[in-house]
Design a protein around this motif. Sequence first.
Motif, mmCIF file in Angstrom:
data_model
loop_
_atom_site.group_PDB
_atom_site.id
_atom_site.type_symbol
_atom_site.label_atom_id
_atom_site.label_comp_id
_atom_site.label_asym_id
_atom_site.label_seq_id
_atom_site.Cartn_x
_atom_site.Cartn_y
_atom_site.Cartn_z
ATOM 1 N N ASN A 1 -46.642 12.333 39.051
ATOM 2 C CA ASN A 1 -47.237 10.642 38.760
ATOM 3 C C ASN A 1 -48.120 9.547 38.675
ATOM 4 N N THR B 1 -49.448 6.765 40.976
ATOM 5 C CA THR B 1 -50.074 6.429 40.952
ATOM 6 C C THR B 1 -50.879 5.098 40.687
ATOM 7 N N ASP C 1 -56.379 10.017 53.098
ATOM 8 C CA ASP C 1 -54.848 9.883 51.680
ATOM 9 C C ASP C 1 -53.878 11.678 52.817
ATOM 10 N N THR D 1 -53.959 11.899 43.807
ATOM 11 C CA THR D 1 -54.282 10.964 44.183
ATOM 12 C C THR D 1 -55.527 10.591 44.296
#
Length: 150
Positions: A31, A37, A61, A69
Amino acid sequence: MERIQQTELLDAVHIEPRALEENLRDLERLNRLFGGTALLVRTLRPLFADCPAGAPIHILDAGTGSGDTPRALLRWARRRGLDLRITACDLHPQIAAYARRCCAGEPAIQVLQADLTRLPFAPAAFDFAVCSLLLHHLSEAQVCTGFTEL
């Protein structure tokens, strides 16, 4: 394009704890390195501008994994003086427990075990809902139900 559905490590009923943590750390690294992200932050940034100044912004989320995240969103928001309150959820009990440990000490993030297809929240409980790297684990029917829930 046809979807290919194959069982992955994170789909198992029980995952060896060390393998789980290594896998989730790898996803966190991916990510960060490939901009997942950062892309989410760039997408949400203009939407946050429409929120009332000083009011908390509530985010869901779904399929949080390690909670990387929500932690990244919170760091970004704090640098800009935004008040985010994030509810992170994951269906898998071991993953939710790991995310809870990773987010421990962060009162703005609440981690729950919850199913995207049957979320335990009232309609409009959140200002925004995000879902990253999850949908490929679901059938087409579950994806449709999940989008309806979000």
